[in-house]
Write an enzyme that holds these catalytic residues in place. Structure first.
Site, PDB file in Angstrom:
ATOM      1  N   GLY A  15       6.999   0.111  31.197  1.00 41.04           N
ATOM      2  CA  GLY A  15       8.218   0.072  32.005  1.00 41.04           C
ATOM      3  C   GLY A  15       8.645  -1.359  32.312  1.00 41.04           C
ATOM      4  O   GLY A  15       9.816  -1.730  32.127  1.00 41.04           O
ATOM      5  N   ASN A 127       3.554   9.767  27.135  1.00 40.48           N
ATOM      6  CA  ASN A 127       2.827  10.639  26.197  1.00 40.48           C
ATOM      7  C   ASN A 127       2.106  11.784  26.908  1.00 40.48           C
ATOM      8  O   ASN A 127       1.809  11.669  28.094  1.00 40.48           O
ATOM      9  CB  ASN A 127       1.800   9.789  25.437  1.00 40.48           C
ATOM     10  CG  ASN A 127       2.466   9.055  24.294  1.00 40.48           C
ATOM     11  OD1 ASN A 127       3.250   9.641  23.549  1.00 40.48           O
ATOM     12  ND2 ASN A 127       2.174   7.771  24.162  1.00 40.48           N
ATOM     13  N   ARG A 158       6.396  -0.399  13.584  1.00 40.16           N
ATOM     14  CA  ARG A 158       5.033  -0.710  13.112  1.00 40.16           C
ATOM     15  C   ARG A 158       4.987  -0.657  11.589  1.00 40.16           C
ATOM     16  O   ARG A 158       4.440  -1.543  10.930  1.00 40.16           O
ATOM     17  CB  ARG A 158       4.032   0.292  13.707  1.00 40.16           C
ATOM     18  CG  ARG A 158       3.743   0.017  15.167  1.00 40.16           C
ATOM     19  CD  ARG A 158       2.611   0.885  15.693  1.00 40.16           C
ATOM     20  NE  ARG A 158       2.233   0.452  17.024  1.00 40.16           N
ATOM     21  CZ  ARG A 158       1.973   1.274  18.043  1.00 40.16           C
ATOM     22  NH1 ARG A 158       2.049   2.578  17.889  1.00 40.16           N
ATOM     23  NH2 ARG A 158       1.617   0.783  19.215  1.00 40.16           N
ATOM     24  N   HIS A 182       4.974  12.210  17.438  1.00 44.29           N
ATOM     25  CA  HIS A 182       4.409  10.898  17.740  1.00 44.29           C
ATOM     26  C   HIS A 182       2.892  11.042  17.809  1.00 44.29           C
ATOM     27  O   HIS A 182       2.321  11.287  18.845  1.00 44.29           O
ATOM     28  CB  HIS A 182       4.974  10.428  19.080  1.00 44.29           C
ATOM     29  CG  HIS A 182       4.617   9.023  19.407  1.00 44.29           C
ATOM     30  ND1 HIS A 182       4.682   8.000  18.497  1.00 44.29           N
ATOM     31  CD2 HIS A 182       4.195   8.456  20.571  1.00 44.29           C
ATOM     32  CE1 HIS A 182       4.319   6.870  19.090  1.00 44.29           C
ATOM     33  NE2 HIS A 182       4.015   7.129  20.340  1.00 44.29           N
TER      34      HIS A 182
HETATM   35  N1  APR Z   1       6.162   8.493  39.738  1.00 42.47           N
HETATM   36  C1  APR Z   1       6.389   7.204  39.468  1.00 42.47           C
HETATM   37  N2  APR Z   1       5.503   6.412  38.800  1.00 42.47           N
HETATM   38  C2  APR Z   1       4.354   6.983  38.426  1.00 42.47           C
HETATM   39  C3  APR Z   1       4.046   8.336  38.705  1.00 42.47           C
HETATM   40  C4  APR Z   1       5.021   9.100  39.384  1.00 42.47           C
HETATM   41  N3  APR Z   1       4.828  10.394  39.669  1.00 42.47           N
HETATM   42  N4  APR Z   1       2.817   8.601  38.195  1.00 42.47           N
HETATM   43  C5  APR Z   1       2.376   7.459  37.641  1.00 42.47           C
HETATM   44  N5  APR Z   1       3.298   6.470  37.793  1.00 42.47           N
HETATM   45  C6  APR Z   1       3.248   5.078  37.347  1.00 42.47           C
HETATM   46  C7  APR Z   1       1.931   4.386  37.583  1.00 42.47           C
HETATM   47  O1  APR Z   1       1.826   3.918  38.915  1.00 42.47           O
HETATM   48  C8  APR Z   1       2.004   3.241  36.563  1.00 42.47           C
HETATM   49  O2  APR Z   1       2.534   2.051  37.125  1.00 42.47           O
HETATM   50  O3  APR Z   1       3.420   5.046  35.931  1.00 42.47           O
HETATM   51  C9  APR Z   1       2.976   3.765  35.503  1.00 42.47           C
HETATM   52  C10 APR Z   1       2.344   3.899  34.147  1.00 42.47           C
HETATM   53  O4  APR Z   1       2.069   2.629  33.709  1.00 42.47           O
HETATM   54  P1  APR Z   1       0.746   2.235  32.876  1.00 42.47           P
HETATM   55  O5  APR Z   1      -0.433   2.967  33.416  1.00 42.47           O
HETATM   56  O6  APR Z   1       0.719   0.739  32.776  1.00 42.47           O
HETATM   57  O7  APR Z   1       1.031   2.862  31.450  1.00 42.47           O
HETATM   58  P2  APR Z   1       1.930   2.246  30.299  1.00 42.47           P
HETATM   59  O8  APR Z   1       1.083   1.446  29.382  1.00 42.47           O
HETATM   60  O9  APR Z   1       3.146   1.632  30.884  1.00 42.47           O
HETATM   61  O10 APR Z   1       2.331   3.557  29.506  1.00 42.47           O
HETATM   62  C11 APR Z   1       3.210   4.510  30.088  1.00 42.47           C
HETATM   63  O11 APR Z   1       4.123   5.198  28.020  1.00 42.47           O
HETATM   64  O12 APR Z   1       3.654   4.609  25.846  1.00 42.47           O
HETATM   65  C12 APR Z   1       3.443   5.549  26.855  1.00 42.47           C
HETATM   66  O13 APR Z   1       1.229   6.424  26.382  1.00 42.47           O
HETATM   67  C13 APR Z   1       1.976   5.644  27.264  1.00 42.47           C
HETATM   68  O14 APR Z   1       2.236   7.653  28.536  1.00 42.47           O
HETATM   69  C14 APR Z   1       2.098   6.255  28.621  1.00 42.47           C
HETATM   70  C15 APR Z   1       3.397   5.645  29.142  1.00 42.47           C
END
Ligand code: APR
Length: 315
Positions: A15, A127, A158, A182
């Protein structure tokens, strides 16, 4: 002209990195939301403060209140729970457990989008992507044009990177497409891949192409193997070009997870197909003439998607 409002729903690695690319593209005002502490407000301010140095304009704000997404034109969803060990049991959740966990997250996300941004176009990244698109569709009831899964943009990037690496040519001259779900069953299409119009099959041996295709299909895992968590630069870049095509009405042809209503012979299933992305979201799905083996691979991929979608328990 009204300024576009783009919401980043989830301000984790993907994000926040998407926000970074989008800020540079000056596509509109950015709002970031995350449930984790003040992370969204912190990252938004940090990014905002990079504007003077990098020379981009546009307001960037963040909050732990989902109301910040109100009235957004596009909502990029990356909120979710990654596959990680349970600190108590030391076990990884099974695939089905993870589907259920993220189904719950996505249900809340979808309710909020419906409430605060009912006219938005949703670009979904969380995902398991194809299944999560189904949750958004189920809960929001949005028309399929406005629910778009980001998968093919990344998988294609990729694939193109590996071809450019192999041939020592600019990535700009590599054209190709990856269809399907995916995951490991995605369908890169060498017959439809070219380097400045020259069929890639004339430039790379069948054996090497097979290795590139295999590496593409396992691309996510390769990054996890190196980092210990999933990649984010390339997923975020793939997401940003989708948002750009939508908001600038560029009508780029990008493979996206889209809800099928008979296209390619599939029904009621989100699957990666070539889409024209414009101000209306998915404006068209481009038909392709697949041969028997390509069709078989796409069928196999659709079956794999369906197996995950079935875990959701919808009718
Ligand atoms: N509402 C808002 N934010 C949320 C919620 C929710 N209900 N649940 C989780 N989060 C937030 C977490 O706090 C975290 O900051 O979602 C974010 C996810 O970020 P990361 O754990 O860093 O994961 P990221 O690498 O960004 O991947 C996010 O994208 O590519 C896909 O497989 C990956 O499913 C994953 C997603």
């Amino acid at each position: 002209m009204a300024i576009n409002k783009i919401a980043l729903y989830g301000a984790g690695n993907v994000g926040a990195t998407t926000a970074h690319w989008l800020a540079n593209m000056e596509l509109g005002d950015l709002v970031m939301f995350d449930i984790f502490g003040q992370v969204a407000a912190g990252k938004a301010l940090d990014l905002y403060e990079s504007g003077p140095a990098m020379g981009f304009d546009g307001r960037i704000t963040g909050s732990s209140d989902p109301g910040i997404i109100e009235g957004s034109d596009v909502v990029v969803v990356t909120a979710g729970v990654p596959r990680k060990k349970d600190p108590v049991t030391g076990k990884f959740p099974s695939r089905d457990e993870l589907v259920k966990i993220n189904q719950d997250v996505m249900s809340v996300v979808s309710e909020n989008i419906k409430k605060y941004a009912p006219d938005s176009i949703v670009v979904l990244v969380t995902n398991p992507l194809d299944a999560m698109c189904h949750v958004v569709k189920h809960v929001t009831g949005f028309p399929r044009e406005r629910i778009i899964g980001q998968a093919g943009a990344l998988d294609t990037a990729r694939y193109k990177t590996f071809i450019a690496m192999e041939l020592g040519v600019s990535v700009e001259d590599v054209h190709g497409i990856v269809l399907g779900g995916h995951g490991d069953t995605m369908v890169p299409l060498p017959r439809h891949t070219s380097v400045a119009g020259i069929p890639v099959t004339e430039l790379i041996s069948q054996e090497k192409l097979a290795a590139i295709i295999d590496r593409t299909a396992k691309g996510g895992g390769e990054i996890v193997g190196l980092l210990g968590y999933s990649g984010y630069y390339a997923p975020a870049a793939g997401t940003a070009i989708m948002v750009e095509s939508i908001l600038k009405d560029k009508k780029r042809v990008i493979p996206c997870a889209v809800y099928t209503e008979g296209e390619y012979g599939y029904h009621d299933l989100f699957l990666g197909l070539p889409c024209v992305l414009g101000r209306g979201g998915v404006e068209r799905i481009i038909p392709m003439d697949l041969n028997e083996s390509e069709r078989a691979m796409l069928d196999h991929s659709a079956e794999a998607v369906k197996a995950v979608v079935d875990v959701l328990g919808y009718d």
